[in-house]
Design an enzyme around this catalytic site. Sequence first.
Site, PDB file in Angstrom:
ATOM      1  N   GLN A  83       0.803  -1.216   0.000  1.00  0.00           N
ATOM      2  CA  GLN A  83       0.000   0.000   0.000  1.00  0.00           C
ATOM      3  C   GLN A  83       0.842   1.276   0.000  1.00  0.00           C
ATOM      4  OE1 GLN A  83      -2.651  -1.777   3.285  1.00  0.00           O
ATOM      5  NE2 GLN A  83      -4.085  -0.528   2.150  1.00  0.00           N
ATOM      6  N   ARG A  96       3.876   0.098  13.017  1.00  0.00           N
ATOM      7  CA  ARG A  96       3.632  -1.227  12.439  1.00  0.00           C
ATOM      8  C   ARG A  96       3.745  -1.142  10.918  1.00  0.00           C
ATOM      9  NH1 ARG A  96      -1.985  -4.020  11.239  1.00  0.00           N
ATOM     10  NH2 ARG A  96      -1.162  -5.909  10.281  1.00  0.00           N
ATOM     11  N   ASN A 138      -1.662 -11.034   8.224  1.00  0.00           N
ATOM     12  CA  ASN A 138      -2.679 -10.018   8.461  1.00  0.00           C
ATOM     13  C   ASN A 138      -4.025 -10.471   7.928  1.00  0.00           C
ATOM     14  OD1 ASN A 138      -3.469  -7.138   9.134  1.00  0.00           O
ATOM     15  ND2 ASN A 138      -4.069  -7.228   6.982  1.00  0.00           N
ATOM     16  N   GLU A 139      -5.014 -10.505   8.791  1.00  0.00           N
ATOM     17  CA  GLU A 139      -6.413 -10.728   8.420  1.00  0.00           C
ATOM     18  C   GLU A 139      -6.623 -11.932   7.510  1.00  0.00           C
ATOM     19  OE1 GLU A 139      -8.072  -7.081   6.932  1.00  0.00           O
ATOM     20  OE2 GLU A 139      -7.867  -6.099   8.856  1.00  0.00           O
ATOM     21  N   ASN A 144      -7.840  -6.120  14.479  1.00  0.00           N
ATOM     22  CA  ASN A 144      -8.140  -5.018  13.557  1.00  0.00           C
ATOM     23  C   ASN A 144      -9.648  -4.801  13.585  1.00  0.00           C
ATOM     24  OD1 ASN A 144      -5.450  -5.299  12.878  1.00  0.00           O
ATOM     25  ND2 ASN A 144      -5.808  -5.910  10.758  1.00  0.00           N
ATOM     26  N   TRP A 171      -4.958   3.089  11.729  1.00  0.00           N
ATOM     27  CA  TRP A 171      -4.785   2.840  10.298  1.00  0.00           C
ATOM     28  C   TRP A 171      -5.254   4.093   9.589  1.00  0.00           C
ATOM     29  CZ3 TRP A 171      -2.367  -0.778   7.476  1.00  0.00           C
ATOM     30  CH2 TRP A 171      -2.485  -0.649   6.087  1.00  0.00           C
ATOM     31  N   GLU A 219      -5.560   1.922  -1.350  1.00  0.00           N
ATOM     32  CA  GLU A 219      -6.582   1.212  -0.570  1.00  0.00           C
ATOM     33  C   GLU A 219      -7.176   0.060  -1.398  1.00  0.00           C
ATOM     34  OE1 GLU A 219      -7.391   0.854   2.461  1.00  0.00           O
ATOM     35  OE2 GLU A 219      -9.345  -0.072   2.171  1.00  0.00           O
ATOM     36  N   TRP A 220      -6.344  -0.900  -1.758  1.00  0.00           N
ATOM     37  CA  TRP A 220      -6.751  -2.126  -2.445  1.00  0.00           C
ATOM     38  C   TRP A 220      -7.716  -1.835  -3.602  1.00  0.00           C
ATOM     39  CZ3 TRP A 220      -2.877  -4.781  -0.981  1.00  0.00           C
ATOM     40  CH2 TRP A 220      -2.412  -4.743   0.330  1.00  0.00           C
TER      41      TRP A 220
HETATM   42  C1  BGC Z   1      -6.403  -3.982   5.963  1.00  0.00           C
HETATM   43  C2  BGC Z   1      -5.737  -2.734   5.436  1.00  0.00           C
HETATM   44  C3  BGC Z   1      -6.788  -1.846   4.773  1.00  0.00           C
HETATM   45  C4  BGC Z   1      -7.800  -1.455   5.831  1.00  0.00           C
HETATM   46  C5  BGC Z   1      -8.881  -0.492   5.375  1.00  0.00           C
HETATM   47  C6  BGC Z   1      -7.711  -3.732   6.640  1.00  0.00           C
HETATM   48  O1  BGC Z   1      -8.597  -4.763   6.295  1.00  0.00           O
HETATM   49  O2  BGC Z   1      -5.513  -4.691   6.787  1.00  0.00           O
HETATM   50  O3  BGC Z   1      -4.732  -3.115   4.554  1.00  0.00           O
HETATM   51  O4  BGC Z   1      -6.227  -0.751   4.135  1.00  0.00           O
HETATM   52  O5  BGC Z   1      -8.428  -2.616   6.294  1.00  0.00           O
HETATM   53  O6  BGC Z   1      -9.707  -1.073   4.424  1.00  0.00           O
END
Ligand code: BGC
Length: 475
Positions: free
Chosen positions: A24, A81, A170-171, A313, A425, A432-433
């Site tokens: 990102q 992080r 992560n997630e 998260n 965050w 943002e993906w």
């Molecule tokens: C992810 C991040 C993402 C954030 C906001 C989380 O699910 O770890 O990479 O940017 O959410 O969508």
Amino acid sequence: MSSRSDEPVFPRHFVWGASTAAYQIEGAWNEDGKGPGIWDTFCHRKGRIFEDQTGDVACNSYHLWEKDLKCILQLRLTHYRLSFSWSRLLPNGTTDHINEKGVAYYNRVIDDLLANHVTPMITLYHFDFPQSLQDRGGWKSADIADIFDSYARFCFQTFGDRVKLWLTINEPQICCTMGYEEGIFAPGLQELGTTAYVVGHNMLRAHAKAWHSYNTIFRKQQGGLLSLALNSDWAEPLNPSNPDDVSAAKRHRTFELGWFACPVFSTGDYPVAMRARIEEISKAVGYDGAPRLPRFSEDEPPVLGSADFFALNYYTSRKVRAAGTSHRELNMKTDLELERIIDPSWPVCGVKWLAVVPEGLRKLLKHIKVEYNNPAIYITENGFSQIGPVEMEDIQRGRFYWDTLCQVSKAICEDGVDIRGYFAWSLLDNFEWSDGFSVRFGLFHVDFSNEEFPRTMYHSGKEYAAIISKNCQHS
Ligand code: BGC
């Protein structure tokens, strides 16, 4: 919303952080020996991402690390992080070939942080999986657990003298559902009904192996802590007096958080209700193949207890209503049979999915305390985005950090939850993906149209910095 007189209070060594992820922010997608990752491939295909944007350059953090460091210091964070790009360190994903320039980059980041009294927390894998491993089956293939373990050992060996806080994955829930069931995240597969469970299983096996490697080989000398970052919304029944809605909300919690938290923190296996539900639906659909939810083998390192803290998260909450399906299709929607609703009283700002519900975080923290044996918790991501014309005076987002931290403080002081730290965050606006650069989560604005990529602190960044300076008692 809480009033300003309602000052939040935090324990003496509470950790104040912000988070980012390699794909990102780094850019430099094919520079200095980095191998391609699945997000490179995914974004380079048209029609996947908002306006076909990519993370090829992103915030250019690979070249502009000093600027990021300045942001970290301006906020007076105690912790930062970040994630390693697996294929920047190991271009084909395995330790057969090590990219020294990638090692040098992360060494520099870690050393600069420590020189400035900022503690790094490193995620080994944050969605950007090496393409060459994907070509060999990736997370679907059972041997990935050993390959991940070798990558993790390499990282402990190389950076563990200085890094004391590690997150493996992560997630996993998001990777599995968005990447393998819904196909809106890389690798973009829509293999309905079983693949997500297999992928999740291999992620848990990989995580457990890495934790055991750390525990037996490195812990004594390095003395760090390791976990995995689990995402969860807070889910409650739309109508609490309707038993179907109550079970649907439970199901939501079981399939989202329980899927990964129960094996690691509670029983060593998937939630009983999850297994039963999947079996029931499989039968109803007439499926008679191998069990869709795999079993853990006794010959492998146990997954139970493979975490030194709980990393959470949290972004949002949902009201949940039972929603019948015809039971004809084999997919996760059928397994869940529910509808997720945003309560009209919750403000939705920025992205559509993000209803702002700080009190949901408090409820979720309490739930984790009760359900998972009162673990030490780090909130490793939490934030709120803006879309459309940039507002530098983002008053609402500033307020959001205040309200959220009031809820965290209440969870600590009134509910007795053992919360060790909070990471916003994100440090910077970033890629943002699927939403590309259209959604901004940063405490710092990044001007992507200027080749210097200037970073400027938002009002919300100032608010967060003010809360930190008031409450941070680290020497
Ligand atoms: C992810 C991040 C993402 C954030 C906001 C989380 O699910 O770890 O990479 O940017 O959410 O969508």
